[in-house]
Scaffold this motif. Structure first.
Motif, short mmCIF file in Angstrom:
data_model
loop_
_atom_site.label_atom_id
_atom_site.label_comp_id
_atom_site.label_asym_id
_atom_site.label_seq_id
_atom_site.Cartn_x
_atom_site.Cartn_y
_atom_site.Cartn_z
N LEU A 55 51.87 18.24 49.32
CA LEU A 55 52.19 16.58 47.87
C LEU A 55 50.55 16.06 47.51
CD1 LEU A 55 55.32 15.27 50.01
CD2 LEU A 55 55.44 16.01 47.57
N GLN A 56 49.88 15.48 48.90
CA GLN A 56 48.37 15.01 49.15
C GLN A 56 47.97 16.33 47.26
OE1 GLN A 56 47.07 15.00 52.87
NE2 GLN A 56 47.99 12.87 52.50
N VAL A 57 47.75 16.75 47.94
CA VAL A 57 46.89 18.17 47.26
C VAL A 57 47.37 17.97 45.77
CG1 VAL A 57 46.66 20.93 46.38
CG2 VAL A 57 46.48 19.82 48.32
N ILE A 58 48.88 17.85 45.49
CA ILE A 58 49.72 18.01 44.03
C ILE A 58 49.46 16.20 43.38
CG2 ILE A 58 51.82 16.83 42.97
CD1 ILE A 58 53.00 19.09 45.06
N ARG A 59 49.05 15.07 44.22
CA ARG A 59 49.09 13.95 43.86
C ARG A 59 47.36 13.98 43.23
NH1 ARG A 59 47.26 10.28 48.63
NH2 ARG A 59 45.88 11.95 48.63
N ASP A 60 46.33 14.43 43.37
CA ASP A 60 44.87 14.28 43.24
C ASP A 60 44.92 15.70 42.02
OD1 ASP A 60 44.84 13.05 45.57
OD2 ASP A 60 43.69 14.73 47.08
N ARG A 61 46.07 16.82 41.82
CA ARG A 61 45.24 17.31 40.64
C ARG A 61 46.53 16.56 39.47
NH1 ARG A 61 46.03 23.53 41.89
NH2 ARG A 61 44.53 23.56 44.11
N ILE A 62 47.08 16.14 39.67
CA ILE A 62 47.95 15.25 38.40
C ILE A 62 47.56 14.25 38.33
CG2 ILE A 62 50.17 13.98 37.55
CD1 ILE A 62 50.63 16.91 37.99
N GLY A 63 46.58 13.31 39.15
CA GLY A 63 45.76 12.26 38.95
C GLY A 63 46.30 10.88 38.52
N LEU A 64 47.05 11.15 38.09
CA LEU A 64 47.54 9.64 37.79
C LEU A 64 48.11 8.89 38.77
CD1 LEU A 64 50.19 10.92 35.60
CD2 LEU A 64 48.32 10.25 34.66
N ASP A 65 47.88 7.62 38.68
CA ASP A 65 47.62 6.16 39.20
C ASP A 65 49.65 5.85 39.92
OD1 ASP A 65 44.86 5.99 38.82
OD2 ASP A 65 46.08 5.31 36.75
N TYR A 66 50.60 6.41 39.24
CA TYR A 66 51.69 5.78 39.92
C TYR A 66 52.17 7.31 38.97
CZ TYR A 66 56.77 4.42 39.26
OH TYR A 66 57.59 4.17 39.53
N PHE A 67 53.54 8.04 39.78
CA PHE A 67 54.57 8.74 39.10
C PHE A 67 55.05 9.34 39.98
CE2 PHE A 67 50.41 11.57 40.59
CZ PHE A 67 51.25 12.61 41.05
N GLY A 68 56.13 10.33 39.42
CA GLY A 68 57.29 10.27 40.85
C GLY A 68 56.66 12.28 40.83
N ILE A 69 57.88 12.83 41.26
CA ILE A 69 57.83 14.58 42.08
C ILE A 69 58.93 14.50 42.38
CG2 ILE A 69 56.67 14.26 44.11
CD1 ILE A 69 56.23 16.94 43.35
N ASP A 70 60.27 15.46 41.87
CA ASP A 70 60.99 15.91 42.12
C ASP A 70 61.30 16.65 42.94
OD1 ASP A 70 63.08 13.96 41.87
OD2 ASP A 70 64.26 14.80 39.64
N CYS A 71 61.37 17.62 43.71
CA CYS A 71 61.32 18.79 44.69
C CYS A 71 61.82 18.66 45.45
CB CYS A 71 59.85 18.36 45.25
SG CYS A 71 60.07 17.18 46.55
N GLY A 72 62.65 19.99 45.58
CA GLY A 72 62.99 20.16 46.97
C GLY A 72 63.16 21.76 48.23
N LEU A 73 63.19 22.53 48.94
CA LEU A 73 62.65 22.79 49.94
C LEU A 73 63.67 24.15 50.43
CD1 LEU A 73 61.90 19.98 53.21
CD2 LEU A 73 60.72 21.42 51.47
N ASP A 74 62.71 25.72 50.21
CA ASP A 74 63.32 26.61 50.44
C ASP A 74 64.09 27.03 51.91
OD1 ASP A 74 61.72 27.89 51.22
OD2 ASP A 74 61.42 28.84 49.52
N ARG A 75 64.79 28.42 51.39
CA ARG A 75 65.34 28.17 53.28
C ARG A 75 63.77 28.42 53.99
NH1 ARG A 75 71.20 31.33 53.32
NH2 ARG A 75 72.24 29.96 51.60
N ASP A 76 62.70 29.00 53.48
CA ASP A 76 61.62 29.48 54.27
C ASP A 76 60.88 27.94 54.61
OD1 ASP A 76 61.76 32.23 54.64
OD2 ASP A 76 61.42 32.46 52.25
#
Length: 577
Positions: free
Chosen positions: A510-531
């Protein structure tokens, strides 16, 4: 998308902050002069306590706006009453508690206010104003159902008590009891038909009930009664947009921008902590800020970006310490984002969510940017331009997903099982760009799907909700979670300790995603697979955040945390750090 959902996502829902009506002493209605009075009034002699004199002296401080001195005098009066064995009228003591509670309200010390309202009512339960004000204390503390009970108690004792009636409307709206709220508003409007505030509230309630034609009529009536109330102009445009009346919506927004080019909301304190200028674009996706911009210690000014608009940049620069770009959908906002970028960069102020960065957040661009994040599964996303078919040689694995560019939620979004279904989907929506997306089965071992939403707020990563359901197309408001205690318990555990669900590896992703997107405020919808891999569904600044969760009160403290983090981030930008 249903009209109410579209309006929440694609336009500002202008709603004033706390408008609760509470009963003051001697007509004092604001705390603008609460700081450092020059001199206290003389107190009564200390020999024989005269509590009524103390009450009068404290009320005089209160009337003059010397709230801290008023509090001190009321407290001395109560202390003297407590030590007096005889001769103290109980009604006078109740009035002291009520007066002290009112003073604490003006200082935003609602906990102390609540204690003294309760003390007054224990002595004098006939004090209707105290029942009403105690309801406001509970409502401001997030205990809206308790507030409703207190307003009803006030009305049981005095059915015509107007502050309790108007506050009850607000509490009913907050708990989404719109039909009852509408009935009360109609009763109030029979008494005062030219009350623009009530017309505006009725417009909002009608909108929530899906009565959009009546909602527009009420807002237009409010505009006619009080043309200085800016938000009503914008509501007309927003609802007409939601109804698909594009020409009428454009005309309404143009009139709003002409009469009130900037929508200003005053801070909850004077002077404001700082001033934020928000850039908003009708007809395209904007960051929903109804909740985020409510009850702010800073002033907010919202500028609508309309075709051909030429705002006074020098004026904007003078009244802004920080610029907040709300234009959030890179697909819908392709034409207006360059204008937003030019304005934001010309003002010479810190910018939250730089519009130039928003342009890089289309679904295909974010999928490419995050494709190699360790521990993540990011579905391949292919953009198909309007009028085009699939590129030659493309290898597809079915089932897969297809959706229209610029849409959110479940609109124009399907899971397709074969090439024929995909071809039909692309043809049916050939007037728009479309996305073809690999499908990742994120079903949990128990057979349910789980979708988690986080907000990235500066350096913070804050959980917002967990949706649990039995269908791959999962939306929190459409789940059956209200009827399953175990689902609510699981969501509360996630909100309380998300690191226990995601673990260190997923948090690092999640931290890597935050840095790559580069916005100051945004959201993520995500899940976790069985692995245990993090499955990325959507990453952008258009995600809805609200605090209207009467069926899920456990969410309230976690959602307030988002508001606190957002306000803190803006304050840091305004200070330049």
């Amino acid at each position: 998308m249903a009209p109410h959902a579209r309006l929440r996502r694609q336009s500002l829902r202008h709603r004033a902050g706390d408008q609760s009506t509470w009963c003051h002493l001697h007509g004092v209605t604001s705390g603008e002069h609460m700081t450092s009075p020059s001199m206290a009034l003389p107190l009564p002699a200390t020999g024989t306590p005269d509590i009524s004199d103390m009450l009068r002296a404290g009320r005089e401080h209160y009337r003059r706006g010397e709230i801290r001195h008023a509090i001190a005098v009321f407290q001395v009066g109560l202390a003297r009453a407590a030590t007096a064995s005889i001769g103290v009228a109980v009604d006078c003591v109740a009035d002291l508690h009520a007066a002290l509670a009112n003073a604490f309200m003006l200082c935003d010390d609602i906990a102390s206010a609540g204690e003294h309202y309760k003390a007054a009512l224990r002595i004098a339960p006939h004090l209707v104003a105290c029942w009403c004000n105690l309801g406001i204390v509970h409502q401001r503390s997030g205990q809206t159902q308790d507030a409703i009970a207190l307003y009803l108690e006030a009305l049981r004792r005095n059915p015509g008590h107007r502050p309790s009636r108007t506050n009850l409307v607000q509490a009913l709206v907050a708990t989404r009891q719109f039909a009852i709220a509408k009935t009360l508003l109609l009763e109030l409007l029979e008494e005062t038909p030219e009350d623009a505030d009530l017309r505006s509230q009725l417009g909002k309630v009608c909108f929530e009930l899906g009565e959009t034609e009546e909602a527009v009529a009420q807002f237009e009536r409010a505009v006619a009664i009080a043309p200085g109330q800016v938000e009503n102009f914008y509501w007309v445009g927003a609802i007409r947009q939601a109804r698909g009346e594009q020409a009428a919506a454009q005309a309404a927004y143009a009139l709003a921008a002409q009469v009130h080019p900037i929508l200003r909301r005053q801070a909850t304190k004077s002077p404001p902590a700082f001033r934020a200028l928000a850039l908003f674009a009708p007809f395209v996706g904007n960051t929903p800020v109804e909740f985020l911009f409510r009850d702010c210690a800073y002033q907010t000014s919202i500028l609508s970006l309309l075709p051909g608009s030429e705002p006074d940049l020098a004026l904007l620069a003078r009244e802004a310490d920080v610029v907040v770009n709300l234009v959030s959908d890179a697909d819908q906002g392709a034409e207006v984002l360059p204008l937003a970028t030019a304005i934001a960069h010309s003002l010479g102020k810190p910018v939250v969510n730089d519009p130039a960065k928003i342009q890089n957040t289309t679904r295909d661009a974010t999928a490419l940017a995050l494709a190699d994040v360790e521990g993540c599964r990011v579905p391949r996303t292919i953009r198909v331009a309007a009028g085009d078919g699939l590129p030659d040689g493309l290898k597809l694995v079915f089932p897969l997903l297809a959706r229209q560019a610029g849409m959110h939620g479940g609109d124009v979004f399907e899971k397709l099982d074969d090439a024929a279904a995909l071809t039909a989907f692309l043809a049916a929506h050939a007037d728009h760009d479309r996305y073809v997306i690999d499908y990742i089965d994120y079903r949990s071992a128990d057979g349910f799907f789980r979708k988690y939403r986080f907000l990235f707020i500066g350096e913070d990563i804050v959980p917002y909700h967990l949706a649990i359901g039995d269908d791959w197309k999962l939306h929190r408001d459409a789940t059956d979670m209200a009827h399953h205690a175990w689902m609510q318990d699981e969501e509360e555990r996630f909100l309380r300790a998300p690191e226990n669900v995601f673990g260190m590896a997923r948090y690092k992703a999640l931290q890597v995603i935050r840095d790559r997107i580069g916005l100051d405020y945004f959201g993520i919808d995500c899940g976790l697979d069985r692995d245990g891999h993090l499955v990325v569904f959507e990453v952008n600044a258009s995600m809805l955040v609200h605090d209207q969760n009467p069926e899920f009160p456990y969410k309230d403290p976690y959602i307030r945390r988002i508001k606190v983090a957002f306000d803190g981030m803006l304050a840091r930008f305004a200070r330049g750090n």
